[in-house]
Structures are given as C-alpha cells and as structure tokens.
Design an enzyme around this catalytic site. Structure first.
Site, short mmCIF file in Angstrom:
data_model
loop_
_atom_site.label_atom_id
_atom_site.label_comp_id
_atom_site.label_asym_id
_atom_site.label_seq_id
_atom_site.Cartn_x
_atom_site.Cartn_y
_atom_site.Cartn_z
N ASP A 122 -5.55 10.72 -1.30
CA ASP A 122 -4.97 11.69 -0.36
C ASP A 122 -5.00 11.21 1.09
OD1 ASP A 122 -4.57 13.38 -2.54
OD2 ASP A 122 -6.56 14.28 -2.32
N LYS A 134 -0.59 8.28 1.49
CA LYS A 134 0.18 7.15 0.95
C LYS A 134 1.66 7.49 0.80
CE LYS A 134 -2.58 7.17 -2.61
NZ LYS A 134 -3.61 8.12 -2.17
P1 GDP Z 1 -1.45 10.82 -0.75
O1 GDP Z 1 -1.98 11.31 -2.05
O2 GDP Z 1 -2.22 9.65 -0.23
O3 GDP Z 1 0.04 10.57 -0.76
O4 GDP Z 1 -1.70 12.00 0.30
P2 GDP Z 1 -1.37 13.54 0.06
O5 GDP Z 1 0.11 13.72 0.17
O6 GDP Z 1 -2.04 14.04 -1.15
O7 GDP Z 1 -2.15 14.19 1.26
C1 GDP Z 1 -1.82 13.93 2.58
C2 GDP Z 1 -1.39 15.25 3.24
O8 GDP Z 1 -1.37 15.08 4.64
C3 GDP Z 1 0.03 15.67 2.88
O9 GDP Z 1 0.11 17.07 2.89
C4 GDP Z 1 0.89 15.07 3.99
O10 GDP Z 1 2.07 15.81 4.23
C5 GDP Z 1 -0.05 15.19 5.16
N1 GDP Z 1 0.04 14.11 6.16
C6 GDP Z 1 0.32 12.80 5.96
N2 GDP Z 1 0.22 12.11 7.14
C7 GDP Z 1 -0.14 13.02 8.07
C8 GDP Z 1 -0.44 12.93 9.46
O11 GDP Z 1 -0.43 11.88 10.07
N3 GDP Z 1 -0.80 14.09 10.09
C9 GDP Z 1 -0.85 15.30 9.45
N4 GDP Z 1 -1.21 16.37 10.15
N5 GDP Z 1 -0.56 15.41 8.14
C10 GDP Z 1 -0.24 14.29 7.46
P1 IMO Z 2 -3.61 10.65 -4.91
O1 IMO Z 2 -2.71 9.58 -5.47
C1 IMO Z 2 -7.57 12.44 -4.77
C2 IMO Z 2 -9.91 12.41 -8.47
C3 IMO Z 2 -10.18 13.73 -9.16
C4 IMO Z 2 -11.55 13.45 -9.76
C5 IMO Z 2 -11.43 11.98 -10.18
C6 IMO Z 2 -11.07 11.80 -11.66
O2 IMO Z 2 -2.92 11.92 -4.59
O3 IMO Z 2 -4.42 10.10 -3.78
P2 IMO Z 2 -8.82 12.12 -13.04
O4 IMO Z 2 -7.99 13.33 -13.28
O5 IMO Z 2 -8.09 10.99 -12.39
O6 IMO Z 2 -9.58 11.68 -14.26
O7 IMO Z 2 -9.97 12.62 -12.00
O8 IMO Z 2 -10.39 11.43 -9.38
N1 IMO Z 2 -8.48 12.11 -8.22
C7 IMO Z 2 -7.91 12.16 -7.01
N2 IMO Z 2 -8.42 12.53 -5.82
N3 IMO Z 2 -6.30 11.99 -4.86
C8 IMO Z 2 -5.79 11.60 -6.04
O9 IMO Z 2 -4.58 11.00 -6.14
C9 IMO Z 2 -6.59 11.71 -7.19
N4 IMO Z 2 -6.40 11.44 -8.50
C10 IMO Z 2 -7.57 11.68 -9.12
O10 IMO Z 2 -10.23 14.79 -8.23
O11 IMO Z 2 -12.53 13.50 -8.76
MG MG Z 3 -2.62 13.07 -2.95
#
Ligand code: GDP
Ligand code: IMO
Ligand code: MG
Length: 442
Positions: free
Chosen positions: A18, A21
């Site tokens: 999260d 990416k």
């Molecule tokens: P990922 O799993 O690595 O793709 O990240 P996620 O999408 O799960 O979580 C990142 C969250 O932060 C999302 O809701 C994005 O829209 C938000 N986000 C990404 N970059 C930024 C940033 O620079 N600032 C803010 N405020 N939000 C961001």
């Molecule tokens: P993105 O791509 C954050 C975490 C789960 C749990 C552990 C194992 O959005 O960054 P699983 O279901 O994979 O066996 O769970 O990994 N987890 C993540 N945490 N971002 C993710 O993906 C995750 N994918 C799995 O919360 O702790």
């Molecule tokens: Mg994510």
C-alpha cells in the site's frame, strides 16, 4: 541474448504494501507500452485517481486506464478466474476496454473456492486457538501457492481440457476436504458444484490465455517499454519479510523475471515505492508503529489524513513513522535504482517528523532490520527528529515549490537509504507528481 530494444522498469513496494504502487504505475504508463503483474493475486488493492475519478484494481495491471497499453498477467500470479472476470466486467461497465488488451499466462495456478475456504478456516482456527492469526486478506492466496509448490495445482490451461480438469480437481478437492473437515472443522465443498463453476468460466477465460513470457520477449524485440508491477511489499515477501506474517509469494524485484517469464537482463531499472511514513495491514511486528487509534496523536493524523483503510478488506491500516533501517534491507534485496517517495502531503502540518535510523536490541545498536521475528518484535527504534512544515505540499509538481523542511526530510531519506529519489508523490491523482529523474529516461 543482449537486450537492445525496449527499456523496462520494475516497480516494487519497499515496505508492507500500500505504498502507492498503483498510482505510480499508472503515471508512468505514458512511457510504457505494456504493464505486467508477476506475483500475488487479488489480495492486492491498487488505487488510481485520474482527474478526480477513482479506480481500484486488484488483479488487472495498473496500465489498463491508459488507452493502447497492453496488460499482462504473468505465470507467477495466482488467478481466481471468477474474480478476474468480475473485475473485467466492472471496468468494461465503466467504459474501459479490457479483453482485447489483456493476456494472462496459461501457466497461472488457479485459486478455487476451496482455497478461500481453507484460508478463512485456518485464520478462524488460529484466532480461536490463541496462536494469533496472520490477518490474511481471505482470498485463498496462501493455499493456492501451497498447491503450486506441491505440484498439484490446477492451472488456467486446464480450463481448455475438461477431462483433465475433472481428474485433477477430484484429487485436489479430496485432499482439501480432508483438511477442511478434519483439521479445520469446516464444511467440505461439493465436487460437482466446484467443477460446474470452473467450467462455466472457461468460455470467457480461454480467449485471454497466452504464452505471456514469449509475448513479452516479442514486445521487447519490437521496442516496447515494459513496466513490471509488483504487488504487496518487500517486508511481506515470503523469504525476506517478517515471516510468518507475510504473504505467500516473492514480492522482490528479482522475482519480476521468473514471475513474468523473461530473463533478468530485461530488468533495467528498479523503482522502489516508499511511503513517507509506514503502514501495515494485518498482524506482525512493526517497530515504528504509533498509537494510531488514539485521537489527537500523530499516528491518528497519519491514519485519518492518509485515509489508511485497505481497499480489499476495508480494514484500518496500522500507522507509524518511516523505518529507514527496514528500508535499508529493502534497498539491498531489491537492488533499488531509484526511490519514489509517496504521500508526502500527509505529513503537512505536523510539528515534527521522525524517522527510525536503527534499533536498540539487548543493549546493542543495529542499523538494519534483523531477520529473527522475535528480535524484530523486541527492537526499540532509534529516531532522528526533523522540524515539520506548515505549508501544504498537496498536489505539488515541482521540487522547488516544496517547503525547505520537507526537502530536508527527503534529502535525509536519500542519504540513509543510499539511493537517489527519482520521484515524489504529493497527492492521489496522476498529476500530483514531482519528477526528478524519470525512470524511463535515466
Ligand atoms: P498500492 O497497493 O501500493 O497501489 O497502494 P494503495 O492504492 O493500496 O494505497 C495507496 C493509497 O494512497 C491510495 O488510496 C492512493 O489513491 C493514495 N495515494 C497514492 N499516492 C498518494 C499521495 O502521494 N498522497 C496522498 N494523499 N494519497 C496518495
Ligand atoms: P498491495 O499490492 C498490504 C497482507 C495481508 C496479511 C498478509 C498475508 O495492495 O500493496 P495474504 O492474503 O496475502 O495471504 O495475506 O499480507 N497483504 C497486504 N498488505 N497490501 C497488500 O497488497 C497486501 N496483500 C497482502 O494483510 O497481513
Ligand atoms: Mg494496496
């Protein structure tokens, strides 16, 4: 074979997932002709915001929102066909053409309903027995990878062979039903139902199947730039993460080659995505965690301003300070070429900002995250403290417009990680991005 044609970037999370990416991958696809997922499954949740419109992706590569960009799902991904088709339908309903642009490796192991049942029943048992649950996403990821490694997985290509599928499924379901009813005290699944469900998905799935490794080789030869999109993060990696509180795949950059079906000479630039603070969803050690549930605290600020709630499970993400000693391990394992710092804007308004640069453990100072889980849990972070900034960085698109205090913090991250910052993200929207050294032009 020397690579002379396309230029390829690997995007990986350097923390616990999260990191942002998806946003960064979407932003970079104006320089790429193809985006490839190489591990994980629909446990990932990648959120893109384009001109204020939000799109959440789990399995489909984050290049899909850019017309003409080809999307690939490599052999290293575990695919739940029912989920994939529903994600495609959701996007197509929103007017995004997917099927003509998506190719899925026929070698991908399938996630089937009994994997989900085992995943959930195991977590329930861990919780009730007091051994502590992992906090999985409940999508069947772990059990599906177990079957792959045990050489008994059903792969997407089996959908083209109904008899083969039936015979493999019978054996596999027998095994899982034994575990479900015996060890896990859960309900068994019915063969005819699971088989019928899988076969009902076959007509929609089979046109998407391809030899993705070869398709990527051909794309490379014709000069396409490719982007390898990591899911999860380095500290969730099955080998290098905070085991056993990890996911079941290798999330590190090196796996982009094996999980996509290409040679490692095609991985030209490793872009590490790092949140300006740290979050973790699910259980497991987190040395720099703050009291993020308590109102009025810095941790609560990060949780609320950063909107730190998972898109896949809706769970609150635990929040804490940036851990540069953990980051150091990520830099080494991934061979990071450049960093992209995200969510800088979330730190706006704090009086001071902290970063762990090492730990104290049993009276000794460590400068890198240790390997033993009990040691990680016992680490006391050693912090450096930086003056905060009151100005807003939200949506900033130039380095010069950042407050000096924010620049100082970023410069220190560069120094302790030993890797140059290539990009800074200052908001969720595609446009909220500062580029210092473009990964496709470096
Ligand atoms: P990922 O799993 O690595 O793709 O990240 P996620 O999408 O799960 O979580 C990142 C969250 O932060 C999302 O809701 C994005 O829209 C938000 N986000 C990404 N970059 C930024 C940033 O620079 N600032 C803010 N405020 N939000 C961001
Ligand atoms: P993105 O791509 C954050 C975490 C789960 C749990 C552990 C194992 O959005 O960054 P699983 O279901 O994979 O066996 O769970 O990994 N987890 C993540 N945490 N971002 C993710 O993906 C995750 N994918 C799995 O919360 O702790
Ligand atoms: Mg994510």
């Amino acid at each position: 074979m020397q690579s002379t044609a396309g230029r390829h970037v690997v995007v990986v999370g350097t923390q616990w997932g999260d990191e942002g990416k998806g946003k960064v991958v979407d932003w970079m696809t104006d320089h790429a002709q193809g985006v490839v997922r190489f591990q994980g499954g629909h446990n990932a949740g990648h959120t893109l915001v384009i001109k204020g419109v939000k799109t959440a992706l789990q399995l489909i590569p984050s290049g899909v929102m850019r017309d003409g960009v080809q999307c690939y799902i490599g052999n290293g991904v575990v695919v739940d066909p029912a989920h994939l088709l529903s994600e495609i339908e959701r996007l197509e309903k929103a007017g995004v053409e997917v099927r003509s642009r998506l190719r899925v490796s026929e070698n991908c192991p399938m996630i089937l309903p009994f994997h989900v049942a085992v995943d959930k029943a195991r977590e329930a048992l861990r919780e009730s027995s007091g051994s502590g649950k992992i906090g999985t996403t409940g999508k069947g990821i772990g059990p599906a990878y177990e079957d792959k490694v045990a050489r008994r997985a059903l792969r997407l290509q089996d959908l083209k062979h109904p008899d083969r599928l039936a015979s493999k499924l019978r054996d596999l379901l027998d095994l899982h039903n034994m575990v479900l009813t015996g060890h896990l005290k859960a309900e068994p699944l019915d063969f005819d139902t699971v088989y019928a469900q899988a076969m009902a998905l076959a007509p929609a799935m089979t046109p998407l199947l391809a030899d993705v490794g070869y398709a990527l080789h051909q794309a490379h030869q014709r000069g396409d730039n490719l982007l390898f999109e990591g899911a999860q993060g380095t500290l969730l990696d099955i080998d290098h993460g905070t085991y056993p509180y990890v996911t079941s795949s290798n999330c590190v950059a090196g796996n982009a080659a094996a999980g996509a079906g290409v040679g490692p000479q095609m991985l030209h630039y490793m872009l590490g995505i790092t949140k300006a603070y740290a979050t973790r969803v699910g259980s497991g050690p987190f040395p720099t965690e703050l009291a993020w549930e308590t109102e009025g605290t810095v941790g609560h600020h990060l949780s609320v301003v950063g909107q730190e709630r998972g898109t896949v499970t809706g769970r609150a993400r635990r929040c804490g300070w940036l851990d540069a000693a953990a980051l150091k391990r990520s830099m080494i394992i991934n061979g990071i070429t450049g960093l992209c710092l995200t969510k800088l804007d979330v730190l706006d308004g704090l009086d001071e900002v902290c970063m762990a640069v090492g730990y104290e453990l049993n009276g000794q100072r460590l400068d890198i995250l240790p390997l033993d889980p009990d040691e990680i849990a016992a680490c006391k972070p050693i912090y450096e403290t930086f003056p905060g900034w009151k100005e807003s960085t939200y949506g900033a698109t130039s380095w010069d417009s950042l407050p000096q205090a924010a620049k100082n913090y970023l410069k220190r991250i560069e120094a302790v990680s030993g890797v140059p910052i290539a990009m800074v993200s200052t908001g969720p929207d595609r446009e909220h991005t500062i580029v210092l050294r473009h990964p496709y032009k470096a």
